[in-house]
Design a protein around this motif. Structure first.
Motif, PDB file in Angstrom:
ATOM      1  N   GLU A   5      -2.847 -20.989 -32.455  1.00 23.74           N
ATOM      2  CA  GLU A   5      -3.732 -20.161 -31.614  1.00 23.74           C
ATOM      3  C   GLU A   5      -3.154 -18.764 -31.411  1.00 23.74           C
ATOM      4  O   GLU A   5      -3.890 -17.783 -31.376  1.00 23.74           O
ATOM      5  N   GLN A   6      -1.826 -18.683 -31.304  1.00 22.10           N
ATOM      6  CA  GLN A   6      -1.173 -17.380 -31.133  1.00 22.10           C
ATOM      7  C   GLN A   6      -1.366 -16.508 -32.369  1.00 22.10           C
ATOM      8  O   GLN A   6      -1.539 -15.305 -32.256  1.00 22.10           O
ATOM      9  N   THR A  59      -4.908 -15.162 -32.264  1.00 18.87           N
ATOM     10  CA  THR A  59      -4.999 -14.119 -31.233  1.00 18.87           C
ATOM     11  C   THR A  59      -4.340 -12.835 -31.714  1.00 18.87           C
ATOM     12  O   THR A  59      -4.876 -11.749 -31.524  1.00 18.87           O
ATOM     13  N   GLU A  94      -6.147  -9.242 -32.288  1.00 18.21           N
ATOM     14  CA  GLU A  94      -5.645  -8.033 -31.626  1.00 18.21           C
ATOM     15  C   GLU A  94      -5.365  -6.934 -32.646  1.00 18.21           C
ATOM     16  O   GLU A  94      -5.677  -5.768 -32.411  1.00 18.21           O
TER      17      GLU A  94
END
Length: 180
Positions: free
Chosen positions: A2-3, A6, A10
């Motif tokens: 998930e990081q 993300t 970004e």
């Protein structure tokens, strides 16, 4: 996992904001500093090269960049250059121009000169019709805006020649760099 998603999201947002800000600034600068004021009409028409970075940004980076760069870049010019009355019209008309150019050329199979020309012709129609209507509202006349049509056509024609001359090389460079 998930990081990573993300982080990539970004990074895409930072790239979008950076590219869009750059093309907004270029559209403003090309409008403000590379222009000729026409002495032939009561409204003091203006031929500028602001459409060059607008079209390039829209073709290379899509409809959102085109819409923001066009509407805000040229709208800001109107606000800062004594054309304040025109700013709301410019925001809508030129924003729509940028959106349509980006929308028409964003598909991979639309990245060719046929679609670039079609998109610029669509933007030209939007510019001519949009500013004709804006002038009709501002001047309260359906005849007065007709004198601005040749200047608008020349402005888009010059931008089209420049953009079509450089877009192939720029498109290749952007793809190789991974910015798209």
């Amino acid at each position: 996992m998930e990081q990573v998603k993300t982080k990539k999201k970004e990074q895409r947002m930072v790239l979008f904001l950076t590219v869009t800000a750059l093309f907004t600034a270029l559209t403003y600068l090309f409008t403000a500093f590379i222009n000729v004021r026409l002495p032939v009409s009561a409204n003091g028409g203006l031929i500028h090269l602001g459409n060059v970075p607008l079209f390039i940004g829209a073709i290379l980076f899509g409809k959102k960049t085109g819409m923001i760069a066009g509407g805000i870049g040229m709208g800001l010019f109107d606000l800062l250059s004594g054309w304040t009355l025109w700013a709301p019209f410019t925001l809508i008309i030129v924003g729509l121009m940028g959106y349509v150019v980006g929308w028409m050329t964003e598909k991979e199979n639309h990245q060719n000169y046929f679609w670039y020309v079609a998109a610029i012709l669509a933007a030209c129609a939007i510019k001519v019709a949009g500013y004709y209507l804006a002038e009709a509202v501002i001047y309260g006349s359906l005849l007065a805006p007709a004198i601005s049509i040749p200047g608008n056509l020349v402005q888009i024609g010059i931008a089209a020649v420049i953009v079509l001359f450089v877009i192939g090389v720029l498109n290749t460079a952007v793809k190789k760099s991974g910015l798209q």
